[in-house]
Structures are given as C-alpha cells and as structure tokens.
Design a protein around this motif. Structure first.
Motif, PDB file in Angstrom:
ATOM      1  N   ARG A   1      26.434  35.351  -7.475  1.00 29.24           N
ATOM      2  CA  ARG A   1      25.216  34.658  -7.915  1.00 29.24           C
ATOM      3  C   ARG A   1      24.588  33.816  -6.812  1.00 29.24           C
ATOM      4  NH1 ARG A   1      23.037  37.342 -11.627  1.00 29.24           N
ATOM      5  NH2 ARG A   1      23.862  38.703 -10.021  1.00 29.24           N
ATOM      6  N   SER A   2      25.393  33.171  -5.979  1.00 30.83           N
ATOM      7  CA  SER A   2      24.871  32.401  -4.841  1.00 30.83           C
ATOM      8  C   SER A   2      26.011  32.204  -3.861  1.00 30.83           C
ATOM      9  CB  SER A   2      24.328  31.040  -5.287  1.00 30.83           C
ATOM     10  OG  SER A   2      25.379  30.173  -5.676  1.00 30.83           O
ATOM     11  N   LEU A   3      25.680  32.099  -2.592  1.00 27.72           N
ATOM     12  CA  LEU A   3      26.718  31.911  -1.582  1.00 27.72           C
ATOM     13  C   LEU A   3      27.462  30.603  -1.819  1.00 27.72           C
ATOM     14  CD1 LEU A   3      28.241  32.717   0.932  1.00 27.72           C
ATOM     15  CD2 LEU A   3      26.346  31.807   2.312  1.00 27.72           C
ATOM     16  N   SER A   4      26.732  29.529  -2.089  1.00 27.54           N
ATOM     17  CA  SER A   4      27.386  28.232  -2.287  1.00 27.54           C
ATOM     18  C   SER A   4      28.265  28.256  -3.529  1.00 27.54           C
ATOM     19  CB  SER A   4      26.351  27.114  -2.378  1.00 27.54           C
ATOM     20  OG  SER A   4      25.428  27.366  -3.435  1.00 27.54           O
ATOM     21  N   GLY A   5      27.757  28.840  -4.619  1.00 27.07           N
ATOM     22  CA  GLY A   5      28.531  28.888  -5.851  1.00 27.07           C
ATOM     23  C   GLY A   5      29.751  29.795  -5.746  1.00 27.07           C
ATOM     24  N   ASP A   6      29.569  30.954  -5.123  1.00 21.23           N
ATOM     25  CA  ASP A   6      30.691  31.875  -4.965  1.00 21.23           C
ATOM     26  C   ASP A   6      31.763  31.280  -4.057  1.00 21.23           C
ATOM     27  OD1 ASP A   6      29.389  33.739  -6.575  1.00 21.23           O
ATOM     28  OD2 ASP A   6      28.469  34.767  -4.872  1.00 21.23           O
ATOM     29  N   ALA A   7      31.335  30.638  -2.979  1.00 15.54           N
ATOM     30  CA  ALA A   7      32.293  30.022  -2.061  1.00 15.54           C
ATOM     31  C   ALA A   7      33.015  28.853  -2.722  1.00 15.54           C
ATOM     32  CB  ALA A   7      31.586  29.566  -0.792  1.00 15.54           C
ATOM     33  N   ALA A   8      32.298  28.082  -3.526  1.00 11.14           N
ATOM     34  CA  ALA A   8      32.927  26.958  -4.226  1.00 11.14           C
ATOM     35  C   ALA A   8      33.999  27.457  -5.200  1.00 11.14           C
ATOM     36  CB  ALA A   8      31.880  26.137  -4.961  1.00 11.14           C
ATOM     37  N   TYR A   9      33.704  28.573  -5.869  1.00 10.71           N
ATOM     38  CA  TYR A   9      34.691  29.127  -6.800  1.00 10.71           C
ATOM     39  C   TYR A   9      35.937  29.607  -6.050  1.00 10.71           C
ATOM     40  CZ  TYR A   9      37.148  32.227  -9.899  1.00 10.71           C
ATOM     41  OH  TYR A   9      38.150  32.830 -10.616  1.00 10.71           O
ATOM     42  N   ILE A  10      35.733  30.368  -4.971  1.00  8.94           N
ATOM     43  CA  ILE A  10      36.875  30.884  -4.215  1.00  8.94           C
ATOM     44  C   ILE A  10      37.663  29.733  -3.594  1.00  8.94           C
ATOM     45  CG2 ILE A  10      37.578  32.244  -2.205  1.00  8.94           C
ATOM     46  CD1 ILE A  10      36.856  33.894  -4.683  1.00  8.94           C
TER      47      ILE A  10
ATOM     48  N   GLY B   1      32.843  38.425   3.262  1.00  8.34           N
ATOM     49  CA  GLY B   1      33.033  37.759   4.543  1.00  8.34           C
ATOM     50  C   GLY B   1      32.248  36.470   4.631  1.00  8.34           C
ATOM     51  N   ALA B   2      31.024  36.486   4.112  1.00 13.33           N
ATOM     52  CA  ALA B   2      30.227  35.258   4.081  1.00 13.33           C
ATOM     53  C   ALA B   2      30.875  34.230   3.160  1.00 13.33           C
ATOM     54  CB  ALA B   2      28.806  35.578   3.608  1.00 13.33           C
ATOM     55  N   VAL B   3      31.415  34.706   2.046  1.00 13.01           N
ATOM     56  CA  VAL B   3      32.073  33.800   1.098  1.00 13.01           C
ATOM     57  C   VAL B   3      33.279  33.118   1.739  1.00 13.01           C
ATOM     58  CG1 VAL B   3      33.297  33.655  -1.107  1.00 13.01           C
ATOM     59  CG2 VAL B   3      31.252  35.096  -0.918  1.00 13.01           C
ATOM     60  N   ILE B   4      34.129  33.884   2.437  1.00 11.13           N
ATOM     61  CA  ILE B   4      35.309  33.248   3.038  1.00 11.13           C
ATOM     62  C   ILE B   4      34.937  32.410   4.250  1.00 11.13           C
ATOM     63  CG2 ILE B   4      36.797  35.101   2.179  1.00 11.13           C
ATOM     64  CD1 ILE B   4      37.151  36.031   5.114  1.00 11.13           C
ATOM     65  N   THR B   5      33.799  32.693   4.863  1.00 11.01           N
ATOM     66  CA  THR B   5      33.316  31.850   5.958  1.00 11.01           C
ATOM     67  C   THR B   5      33.149  30.411   5.486  1.00 11.01           C
ATOM     68  OG1 THR B   5      32.180  33.646   7.118  1.00 11.01           O
ATOM     69  CG2 THR B   5      31.376  31.428   7.528  1.00 11.01           C
ATOM     70  N   VAL B   6      32.684  30.249   4.255  1.00  6.88           N
ATOM     71  CA  VAL B   6      32.461  28.915   3.684  1.00  6.88           C
ATOM     72  C   VAL B   6      33.711  28.407   2.974  1.00  6.88           C
ATOM     73  CG1 VAL B   6      31.019  27.549   2.129  1.00  6.88           C
ATOM     74  CG2 VAL B   6      29.993  29.396   3.482  1.00  6.88           C
ATOM     75  N   ALA B   7      34.306  29.257   2.128  1.00  7.45           N
ATOM     76  CA  ALA B   7      35.470  28.827   1.338  1.00  7.45           C
ATOM     77  C   ALA B   7      36.693  28.574   2.207  1.00  7.45           C
ATOM     78  CB  ALA B   7      35.801  29.882   0.289  1.00  7.45           C
TER      79      ALA B   7
ATOM     80  N   PHE C   1      21.054  36.181  -0.477  1.00 11.81           N
ATOM     81  CA  PHE C   1      20.608  36.721   0.800  1.00 11.81           C
ATOM     82  C   PHE C   1      20.007  35.649   1.708  1.00 11.81           C
ATOM     83  CE2 PHE C   1      20.607  40.805  -1.490  1.00 11.81           C
ATOM     84  CZ  PHE C   1      21.180  41.621  -0.530  1.00 11.81           C
ATOM     85  N   GLY C   2      19.327  34.683   1.099  1.00 13.71           N
ATOM     86  CA  GLY C   2      18.610  33.705   1.901  1.00 13.71           C
ATOM     87  C   GLY C   2      19.281  32.356   2.024  1.00 13.71           C
ATOM     88  N   GLU C   3      20.431  32.183   1.386  1.00 14.07           N
ATOM     89  CA  GLU C   3      21.089  30.883   1.388  1.00 14.07           C
ATOM     90  C   GLU C   3      21.947  30.701   2.644  1.00 14.07           C
ATOM     91  OE1 GLU C   3      23.914  28.190  -1.550  1.00 14.07           O
ATOM     92  OE2 GLU C   3      23.488  30.281  -2.058  1.00 14.07           O
ATOM     93  N   PRO C   4      21.738  29.633   3.393  1.00 14.86           N
ATOM     94  CA  PRO C   4      22.514  29.440   4.621  1.00 14.86           C
ATOM     95  C   PRO C   4      23.938  28.994   4.335  1.00 14.86           C
ATOM     96  CG  PRO C   4      21.048  27.584   4.272  1.00 14.86           C
ATOM     97  CD  PRO C   4      20.717  28.583   3.206  1.00 14.86           C
ATOM     98  N   ALA C   5      24.843  29.391   5.197  1.00 13.99           N
ATOM     99  CA  ALA C   5      26.224  28.932   5.100  1.00 13.99           C
ATOM    100  C   ALA C   5      26.287  27.449   5.437  1.00 13.99           C
ATOM    101  CB  ALA C   5      27.101  29.729   6.047  1.00 13.99           C
ATOM    102  N   SER C   6      26.972  26.676   4.621  1.00 17.83           N
ATOM    103  CA  SER C   6      27.057  25.236   4.840  1.00 17.83           C
ATOM    104  C   SER C   6      28.068  24.872   5.910  1.00 17.83           C
ATOM    105  CB  SER C   6      27.426  24.539   3.531  1.00 17.83           C
ATOM    106  OG  SER C   6      28.672  25.025   3.045  1.00 17.83           O
TER     107      SER C   6
END
Length: 238
Positions: free
Chosen positions: A42-51, A71-77, A167-172
């Motif tokens: 649903r969103s990079l921030s939300g998916d990363a927060a869950y993981i 890969g983007a998700v684990i970059t943040v999580a 797609f457009g959400e930057p990695a924090s």
C-alpha cells in the motif's frame, strides 16, 4: 547479538509470500529458521513499518532478504536493531530520499512500463487510491518468464497490486549504510532493468554481487542459487 539469524523473506509487487516458496523449502530443509510475512503493497512507509515491527518481535538476529519492491521495503525496515544483514534479490536498493520512480527514471524503461494497468481502490475517509498491476496477457512474458505457462497464467490472475503511492514515496532511510548487504542481479529481467539493480548494489557497497542469467522471478527459476547467496550471507554473519 549472536547465533544464526532468522531469515525473513520479503516479497515484492505483483506477487505474494508464495513467490518465495521454492527458496523457503530449501532453507527449511537445511535447518534454518525462516519466516515469510505478507506485505500489503500500500505504501513504502507503511509496508516498511509493518516489516520492521514484524522483525522486532523476533528473538535474536535477523537477515532480511527482499525481492523486487521488497528490496525497497528492507532498505527502510532494515534499520531495526536486530537486523544484521540485507540480501537484495532482483531488487531496488534505494538511497535515502529516493523513490522507486526516481531510481528507475535514470535508466531505460523495462518491458514492465508498457504493461502496467491502473484501477481505483477505496480509501477510508479519503479519495480513492490507484492500484497498479501487470496486464494479465503480458504478465507471463514480462514478470513470469521462465516459468511453465500454466504456472504463469495462475500467477497472472492472482497477483497482488502495488499502490501507485509506493512508486513516488521516498525512502526515509537506507539501512545498507549501516548493515552489510548482498545482491543478486537477474540479468534476463524484463520487470526491472538489470542496470537498475547493478547501480543500486554498487552504490550500496554490497559485499558480493551475484549475476544469474534469470528472469525476474529468480527465486522460482533458480531457487538453489538464490538460497546459496542467502546461506553464504548467514555463514558470514554467524
């Protein structure tokens, strides 16, 4: 933090946890502890927060492996304290402040760009969101190349879309700046331009880049090779 890490496999867009099944079985058969959580896409921030929350509830060290958008998700999580390493599998390794769209925009489009379809989905208390998926007739060639036609057809009609927001959400944050990482390039990838994978891994300073002559779903077509990279990482970290 000591001991062999738990391996957490993170799936990407247009797929689900079952996309890891061949690798999951190999790792389990070898005696590793493996977990494969769902990602809502649903969103990079939300998916990363869950993981990250999922990982932080695991007792002991964790090795995160992410495929594609995963890969983007684990970059943040991966900044979770008990994460000891990252494995990128035909994946996006984002820089802090960078989005999927920004990274992809620096390279020629893959075949995926022309095969995407868009559909609205409801969002409580807000305007509808936009789901992005792969056209069913294009899915076997673009996303599931190398798989038996009957398998690719089933995957095409059961894909998990990715919200356009992602797609457009930057990695924090970029966990690879503080955690050792490894990368797999699918050199016959039609979903992500392989040069996007190579660039991200080089920039991240991954310890080893493994090139596999494989399509995007390399975990399905070359599970032994993918499992080998993961277990090599485990051996280095243990």
């Amino acid at each position: 933090m000591s001991g062999s890490p738990t391996i957490v496999l993170v799936h990407g867009a247009f797929a689900d946890a079952a996309s890891w099944a061949p690798v999951t079985k190999l790792l389990l058969d070898q005696g590793h502890r493996v977990l494969v959580p769902p990602v809502s896409n649903r969103s990079l921030s939300g998916d990363a927060a869950y993981i990250r929350s999922f990982v932080e509830q695991i007792d002991g060290p964790v090795l995160l492996a992410g495929h594609s958008y995963g890969g983007a998700v684990i970059t943040v999580a991966g900044v979770a304290e008990n994460v000891v390493g990252l494995v990128f599998v035909a994946a996006y390794a984002l820089e802090e402040g960078e989005s999927l769209g920004t990274l992809q925009g620096g390279f020629p489009d893959s075949d995926l760009a022309a095969a995407l379809v868009y559909a609205p989905y409801p969002v409580d208390g807000a305007e509808p969101g936009t789901d992005v998926s792969v056209a069913i007739d294009a899915f076997p060639a673009v996303f599931a190349g190398g798989l038996a036609p009957e398998v690719a057809t089933v995957l095409a009609v059961s894909q998990r879309p990715l919200s356009a927001v992602a797609f457009g959400e930057p990695a924090s944050v970029a966990a690879w700046k503080t955690k050792p990482s490894w990368g797999i390039v699918s050199s016959a990838d039609h979903t992500i331009n392989p040069d996007v994978e190579r660039f991200g891994y080089q920039r991240a300073g991954v310890r080893t880049v493994t090139e596999i002559d494989a399509p995007h779903l390399v975990m399905q077509t070359h599970p032994a090779e993918v499992a080998g990279v993961i277990t090599d990482a485990v051996a280095e970290l243990s």
